[in-house]
Design an enzyme around this catalytic site. Structure first.
Site, short mmCIF file in Angstrom:
data_model
loop_
_atom_site.label_atom_id
_atom_site.label_comp_id
_atom_site.label_asym_id
_atom_site.label_seq_id
_atom_site.Cartn_x
_atom_site.Cartn_y
_atom_site.Cartn_z
N GLU A 118 7.45 16.25 16.94
CA GLU A 118 7.90 16.21 15.55
C GLU A 118 7.03 17.16 14.72
O GLU A 118 5.81 17.03 14.69
CB GLU A 118 7.80 14.79 15.00
CG GLU A 118 8.35 14.67 13.60
CD GLU A 118 8.36 13.23 13.10
OE1 GLU A 118 9.33 12.84 12.44
OE2 GLU A 118 7.38 12.50 13.37
N SER A 159 3.59 7.67 10.92
CA SER A 159 3.42 8.34 12.21
C SER A 159 3.35 7.34 13.35
O SER A 159 3.00 6.17 13.16
CB SER A 159 2.14 9.18 12.20
OG SER A 159 0.99 8.34 12.21
N GLU A 196 -1.64 7.30 -0.28
CA GLU A 196 -2.66 7.85 -1.17
C GLU A 196 -2.33 9.29 -1.58
O GLU A 196 -2.93 9.82 -2.51
CB GLU A 196 -4.03 7.80 -0.50
CG GLU A 196 -4.20 8.67 0.73
CD GLU A 196 -3.75 8.00 2.03
OE1 GLU A 196 -4.21 8.43 3.10
OE2 GLU A 196 -2.92 7.05 1.95
N LYS A 244 0.85 -1.19 0.00
CA LYS A 244 0.00 0.00 0.00
C LYS A 244 0.88 1.24 0.00
O LYS A 244 1.45 1.62 1.03
CB LYS A 244 -0.92 0.04 1.22
CG LYS A 244 -1.79 1.32 1.25
CD LYS A 244 -2.23 1.65 2.65
CE LYS A 244 -2.93 3.01 2.74
NZ LYS A 244 -2.14 4.14 2.20
N PRO A 245 1.03 1.93 -1.13
CA PRO A 245 1.71 3.23 -1.11
C PRO A 245 0.80 4.30 -0.53
O PRO A 245 -0.41 4.10 -0.39
CB PRO A 245 2.01 3.49 -2.58
CG PRO A 245 0.89 2.79 -3.30
CD PRO A 245 0.55 1.58 -2.47
N GLU A 265 9.04 1.95 11.36
CA GLU A 265 9.93 3.12 11.29
C GLU A 265 9.04 4.32 11.48
O GLU A 265 8.26 4.68 10.60
CB GLU A 265 10.65 3.14 9.94
CG GLU A 265 11.96 3.90 9.98
CD GLU A 265 11.80 5.35 9.58
OE1 GLU A 265 11.54 6.17 10.49
OE2 GLU A 265 11.91 5.66 8.39
N CYS A 319 11.73 12.05 8.72
CA CYS A 319 11.71 11.54 10.10
C CYS A 319 13.07 11.74 10.75
O CYS A 319 13.17 11.82 11.98
CB CYS A 319 11.30 10.08 10.13
SG CYS A 319 12.24 9.04 8.99
#
Length: 481
Positions: free
Chosen positions: A383, A231, A180, A177-178, A252, A286
């Site tokens: 972050e 996230s 969207e 799943k890349p 990650e 990140c």
């Protein structure tokens, strides 16, 4: 305008069961350049079924042959390098030079794991000391099985290469799943799979959002392992879903990485490394070194140099050669970073950075350096994923190390010091998975990538990246005689 309403399952494009679509934006022009399906759990069912059918054959495919397939994917990316870099820039907003670097990194990753696949074949069945008379042992490495891969929008084709290449090298079949947000460059992977001649069902690519594809993929019992980059909130949800069935995960996640500058550092080098660490990809990394800890003797000089460098950046069209920094990838992310600018005003944080005039259109945020930020500030703790840098002065290395480690995250860090031995000694004490001393943030395929604490679980790249998709097996039997 592209309509991405089909899913790549079993080497064919089939219509998604979902009727709803969402827009895909060009973040510079702020125009819709495509529509993508939100996906449906039925799409996941079909893809997982295809991957499970393909698993026995792919598992039995010699590792040398798997390496040839990966080399073919790398060659396909190289042949499309210019077109895919331009497409990535348009869909993601990153400057064209950065997009070209992404393509080079992805190509190198597939080639590296092609070699790793061949090396895996050579070590299968190697003799192992049984430790007992009359017994012999051998070691093997089996694929984990069907893996679900979920990637973010900030590094299209790179994040997917870090997962897809080792998974295929190991003999796993894949449901991928890349994001969207950036589906356009990732879609090319399906074309490359067909061109390379991979068997049906080995790679399945599903467009969609978290509800349509991500969540049902994470909880599907036919997935043997999940690998997610994104996230912390979503990573925790993926981990909870994987707990059913005791399935392994690689995560990650976030970072709030420090950059430490000693009083004997080359300040020109320090300025350049600070700028690269917070302005590359508009700070949407990140590993962005968003906390600057600088010795008090050189703090003012470095702060002034950073302000000057930020004020000289050229913001604009990511496809223009003169552009230094493009827009953020989405309006949502721009608005989130704007929220931190408002928070900075509320907290009375000081910034002397010249505020750049923003282009008339695009999801831009001008970079800023905030000096002497309290450690309890939200800007210091959270972050941001944008070009906002927080700085503090320190009296010595001990204070710098303590402040650097005082974080929930531990992905990366940079140390800039005049004495290389001193830099490495500081690096050794930092709680981070990757530390760069007096150099840019490099992550070659043979290295390792991942963090400590809330920055994730496991490692990508290098031999560890392949091991993440393998199950070691030891076979013991009586010796002949």
């Amino acid at each position: 305008m592209h309509a991405l309403t089909e899913q790549f399952i079993d080497n064919a494009w089939v219509a998604s069961r979902a009727e709803a679509r969402r827009p895909v934006l060009d973040p510079y022009h702020e125009t819709v350049i495509a529509e993508v399906t939100v996906g449906d759990p039925a799409d996941v069912e079909a893809a997982v079924a295809a991957a499970r059918r393909a698993l026995p054959g792919w598992r039995a495919t010699p590792e040398r042959r798997r390496g040839e397939y990966l080399d073919a994917i790398a060659a396909g990316l190289e042949a499309r390098r210019e077109a895919l870099a331009a497409l990535s820039s348009r869909n993601n907003g990153k400057p064209l030079a950065e997009a070209h670097q992404d393509l080079d990194d992805a190509i190198a990753c597939y080639r590296y794991y092609a070699d790793q696949a061949r090396a895996l074949g050579e070590r299968q069945g190697q003799a192992d000391d049984s430790g007992l008379d009359g017994l012999a042992a051998r070691r093997y490495w089996d694929p984990v099985g069907v893996v679900g891969l979920i990637t973010p929008w900030n590094f299209p084709l790179v994040s997917s290469a870090w997962k897809l290449a080792p998974a295929l090298a190991a003999g796993c079949t894949v449901v991928f799943k890349p994001s969207e947000v950036t589906p356009l460059p990732e879609r090319a992977l399906a074309e490359l799979v067909l061109e390379a001649g991979l068997p049906p069902g080995v790679v399945n690519l599903l467009h969609g959002d978290g509800e349509g594809i991500g969540a049902p993929l994470s909880r599907h019992p036919g997935i043997d392992k999940l690998s997610f980059t994104g996230s912390n909130a979503v990573g925790e949800a993926v981990m909870q879903a994987a707990a059913r069935g005791v399935r392994p995960v690689s995560l990650e996640l976030g970072g709030k990485s420090p950059i430490l500058v000693t009083e004997d550092a080359d300040l020109t080098q320090a300025r350049d490394l600070v700028m690269a660490g917070i302005c590359y990809n508009a700070g949407q990394m990140c590993s962005a070194t968003s906390r600057l800890l600088v010795h008090e003797r050189v703090a003012e000089a470095l702060f002034d140099a950073i302000d000057e460098a930020m004020g000289a950046l050229r913001l604009g069209d990511p496809l223009a050669a003169e552009t230094d920094m493009g827009p953020l990838a989405t309006a949502v992310q721009r608005d989130r970073v704007h929220g931190f600018l408002i928070q900075a005003e509320r907290e009375g944080l000081a910034s002397a950075t010249p505020v750049l005039a923003l282009p008339e259109r695009g999801c831009f945020v001008a970079p800023r350096l905030y000096r002497d930020v309290p450690t309890d500030s939200r800007l210091w703790q959270e972050e941001i994923f944008g070009p906002l840098l927080c700085a503090r002065r320190v009296a010595d290395d001990e204070e710098a190390i303590a402040l650097a480690n005082d974080s929930d995250f531990g992905l990366a860090a940079t140390v800039v010091a005049g004495d290389p031995a001193r830099a490495e000694a500081i690096a050794r004490r930092l709680e981070a998975g990757n530390v760069w001393c007096n150099c840019d943030q490099v992550a070659p395929p043979h290295a390792s990538w991942g963090g400590m604490k809330r920055s994730g679980i496991g490692r990508e790249l290098g031999p560890a990246g392949l091991d993440a998709y393998l199950e070691p097996k030891r076979i013991t039997r009586p010796t002949a005689g």
